[in-house]
Design a protein around this motif. Structure first.
Motif, short mmCIF file in Angstrom:
data_model
loop_
_atom_site.label_atom_id
_atom_site.label_comp_id
_atom_site.label_asym_id
_atom_site.label_seq_id
_atom_site.Cartn_x
_atom_site.Cartn_y
_atom_site.Cartn_z
N ALA A 45 0.86 -1.20 0.00
CA ALA A 45 0.00 0.00 0.00
C ALA A 45 0.89 1.24 0.00
CB ALA A 45 -0.93 0.01 1.21
N ARG A 46 0.67 2.07 -1.03
CA ARG A 46 1.44 3.32 -1.11
C ARG A 46 0.56 4.53 -0.82
NH1 ARG A 46 3.38 0.02 -5.06
NH2 ARG A 46 5.61 -0.47 -4.93
N THR A 47 -0.76 4.33 -0.83
CA THR A 47 -1.69 5.43 -0.54
C THR A 47 -2.66 4.98 0.55
OG1 THR A 47 -3.39 4.69 -2.10
CG2 THR A 47 -1.62 6.11 -2.99
N PHE A 48 -3.31 5.97 1.18
CA PHE A 48 -4.30 5.63 2.21
C PHE A 48 -5.50 4.89 1.62
CE2 PHE A 48 -2.21 9.16 4.71
CZ PHE A 48 -1.68 8.29 5.66
N TRP A 97 -8.90 -2.39 18.37
CA TRP A 97 -8.28 -1.10 18.11
C TRP A 97 -6.85 -1.34 17.62
CZ3 TRP A 97 -8.30 -3.64 22.60
CH2 TRP A 97 -7.16 -3.62 23.41
N VAL A 98 -6.31 -0.34 16.94
CA VAL A 98 -4.93 -0.45 16.47
C VAL A 98 -4.03 0.10 17.56
CG1 VAL A 98 -3.27 0.12 14.66
CG2 VAL A 98 -5.67 -0.24 14.07
N LYS A 99 -3.39 -0.80 18.29
CA LYS A 99 -2.60 -0.40 19.45
C LYS A 99 -1.34 0.33 19.01
CE LYS A 99 -1.04 -2.01 23.87
NZ LYS A 99 -1.07 -3.07 24.87
N LYS A 100 -0.74 -0.13 17.89
CA LYS A 100 0.52 0.48 17.47
C LYS A 100 0.66 0.36 15.96
CE LYS A 100 5.41 0.57 18.68
NZ LYS A 100 6.54 -0.13 19.26
N ALA A 101 1.15 1.43 15.33
CA ALA A 101 1.48 1.40 13.91
C ALA A 101 2.90 1.90 13.76
CB ALA A 101 0.51 2.26 13.11
N SER A 102 3.77 1.09 13.15
CA SER A 102 5.15 1.55 12.92
C SER A 102 5.43 1.48 11.43
CB SER A 102 6.14 0.71 13.71
OG SER A 102 6.07 -0.63 13.31
N THR A 103 6.19 2.44 10.92
CA THR A 103 6.44 2.52 9.49
C THR A 103 7.88 2.94 9.23
OG1 THR A 103 5.82 3.78 7.51
CG2 THR A 103 5.32 4.81 9.59
N ALA A 104 8.48 2.36 8.19
CA ALA A 104 9.86 2.69 7.82
C ALA A 104 10.02 2.54 6.31
CB ALA A 104 10.83 1.77 8.55
N LYS A 105 10.75 3.49 5.71
CA LYS A 105 11.06 3.45 4.27
C LYS A 105 9.81 3.26 3.42
CE LYS A 105 15.53 1.36 5.40
NZ LYS A 105 16.27 0.12 5.48
N SER A 106 8.72 3.96 3.78
CA SER A 106 7.44 3.79 3.09
C SER A 106 6.79 5.13 2.77
CB SER A 106 6.49 2.96 3.96
OG SER A 106 7.05 1.70 4.26
N GLN A 107 5.88 5.10 1.79
CA GLN A 107 5.13 6.31 1.41
C GLN A 107 4.22 6.76 2.56
OE1 GLN A 107 5.33 7.91 -1.83
NE2 GLN A 107 7.14 6.59 -1.91
N LEU A 108 3.63 5.80 3.25
CA LEU A 108 2.73 6.12 4.37
C LEU A 108 3.56 6.22 5.65
CD1 LEU A 108 -0.17 3.64 3.52
CD2 LEU A 108 -0.01 6.06 2.95
N PHE A 109 3.53 7.39 6.30
CA PHE A 109 4.41 7.53 7.47
C PHE A 109 3.72 8.10 8.70
CE2 PHE A 109 4.95 11.18 4.64
CZ PHE A 109 4.65 12.23 5.49
N SER A 110 2.45 8.53 8.58
CA SER A 110 1.77 9.09 9.76
C SER A 110 1.10 7.96 10.54
CB SER A 110 0.72 10.11 9.33
OG SER A 110 -0.17 10.36 10.40
N SER A 111 1.68 7.62 11.70
CA SER A 111 1.15 6.51 12.50
C SER A 111 -0.31 6.71 12.88
CB SER A 111 1.99 6.32 13.77
OG SER A 111 3.29 5.90 13.41
N SER A 112 -0.66 7.92 13.31
CA SER A 112 -2.04 8.15 13.77
C SER A 112 -3.04 7.99 12.62
CB SER A 112 -2.18 9.52 14.43
OG SER A 112 -1.74 10.53 13.54
N ASP A 113 -2.68 8.46 11.41
CA ASP A 113 -3.57 8.30 10.25
C ASP A 113 -3.70 6.82 9.88
OD1 ASP A 113 -4.08 10.98 10.02
OD2 ASP A 113 -2.49 11.36 8.56
N ILE A 114 -2.58 6.10 9.91
CA ILE A 114 -2.61 4.66 9.60
C ILE A 114 -3.55 3.95 10.58
CG2 ILE A 114 -1.22 2.54 9.63
CD1 ILE A 114 1.18 4.45 8.73
#
Length: 389
Positions: free
Chosen positions: A70-73, A96-113
């Motif tokens: 996934a590169r877009t929301f 609920w989504v307890k944690k979202a972590s992102t690295a080297k990706s187009q999507l980087f806002s944890s709260s939005d994810i």
């Protein structure tokens, strides 16, 4: 899902992946992938209980429910919505989504994810259960999202409170090493239950206790609860009872070990003794108030595994040269032993008076530390006289 084979993602301390991989393979499961700080394996539904109860070096056990690019929301939303969430989450499940972590990706806002994944699951469950609103007053289904190079992994957290919470450590000393890290560090060394083990800075007793549990084959998760115990549609309670029975059958009750924990602080020694009692291994460890300068042992070929003070506070830092000089002197008295020292102190080797044979960078919490390994000689092989009789 049809053939009851799942993928599990198991996070661990960075640098400890090989130890965790060995543990998972010993349980009989197939390794899918080893990445920084996590190992993925394939197993049946019983692995939910067995992995949580038996793994010493894992932080938690995550049940993988989806993996996609996934590169877009929009792509994130649609791919999440396409997963059959009703197979995992009942109509009254609290998710609920307890944690979202992102690295080297187009999507980087944890709260939005987090909010988009939650929204997508709600939309899918609305279709599945034909309702417009969820009470979420049932059992808990916490989710974790990992995105690496635009590949999304969605996983349910089967564990709950991190696996380092074994249940025995009611009290801790200063700058404690977590139970999972202590177990991993011990398992990185060639120590086994037939060899002497001494921790001269034992604090609340984590190294000696974890070593005793390894030597007596006591599964670390036997005396605690897990979030997934409530997920009876995925693993009936019998699966948990069977795993605990298996763990009980494997305990070596008659094992004899020579494990010692020393500390200069008498109050801390009392804490260590209480923790060892709680873990059921107090009969296997000798604790004593003693400074490192008095570290002696008549036997050869022992092991020291320890986490001495780092001097995180300024006034403690001034005492470090003298302390690490004492450590070096003690080691010289035990010239056939091997020593493993976890510390963030940059001048450790200088004051110990010897360069480590190996060292590994390890994060103890947020503190960058080094695991210095000073190898002693191997003990001579014992001749088995039974062959000649």
């Amino acid at each position: 899902m049809e053939n009851n084979t799942f993928e599990y993602v198991v996070p661990c301390h960075f640098g400890m992946e090989a130890v965790l991989k060995r543990e998972i393979m010993a349980l009989g499961y197939e390794i899918v992938n080893v990445a920084d700080g996590r190992v993925t394996f394939r197993g049946d539904e019983k692995a939910i209980a067995r992995a949580n109860i038996f793994l010493r070096t894992a932080e938690r056990v995550l049940l993988c429910v989806g993996r996609f690019k996934a590169r877009t929301f929009d792509e994130l939303f649609e791919a999440t919505k396409a997963i059959p969430w009703g197979d995992y989450i009942p109509v009254n499940g609290k998710f609920w989504v307890k944690k979202a972590s992102t690295a080297k990706s187009q999507l980087f806002s944890s709260s939005d994810i987090q909010s988009i994944v939650k929204k997508a699951i709600v939309e899918r469950l609305k279709m599945t259960y034909r309702v417009d609103w969820f009470k979420e007053d049932g059992d808990e289904y916490p989710l974790r999202v990992f995105i690496l190079k635009d590949e999304v992994t969605l996983a349910l957290d089967t564990t709950g409170e991190s696996l380092h919470k074994r249940g025995y450590r009611k009290l801790t000393g200063k700058a404690p090493v977590s139970e999972t890290l202590a177990a991993a560090l011990i398992m990185l060394t060639p120590w086994n239950k037939d060899r002497i083990l001494v921790d001269p800075f034992c604090g609340s007793g984590t190294f000696p206790i974890e070593a005793a549990m390894i030597g007596a084959n006591i599964a670390p998760g036997m005396n605690r609860e897990f979030t997934a115990e409530a997920w009876k549609h995925l693993l009936p309670m019998k699966g948990w009872y069977d795993a605990v029975t298996e763990a009980n059958d494997l305990i070596c009750n008659d094992v004899e070990m020579r494990i010692q924990g020393y500390d200069i602080d008498g109050e801390v020694i009392k804490v260590a003794m209480a923790n060892a009692r709680e873990a059921g291994v107090d009969h296997l460890i000798h604790f004593q108030q003693r400074p490192v300068s008095e570290l002696r042992h008549p036997k050869k070929y022992g092991f020291v595994i320890t986490n001495p003070p780092y001097g995180e506070r300024l006034e403690e830092k001034e005492a470090l040269p003298a302390l690490y000089t004492d450590i070096g002197n003690a080691f010289r008295h035990l010239d056939s032993w091997s020593y493993y020292v976890l510390t963030s102190y940059e001048d450790a080797e200088r004051y110990i008076g010897r360069k480590a044979d190996k060292n590994r960078k390890i994060y103890n919490g947020m503190i960058k530390t080094y695991f210095y390994q000073f190898m002693g000689p191997k003990p001579p092989k014992r001749v088995d006289n039974r062959r000649f009789n």
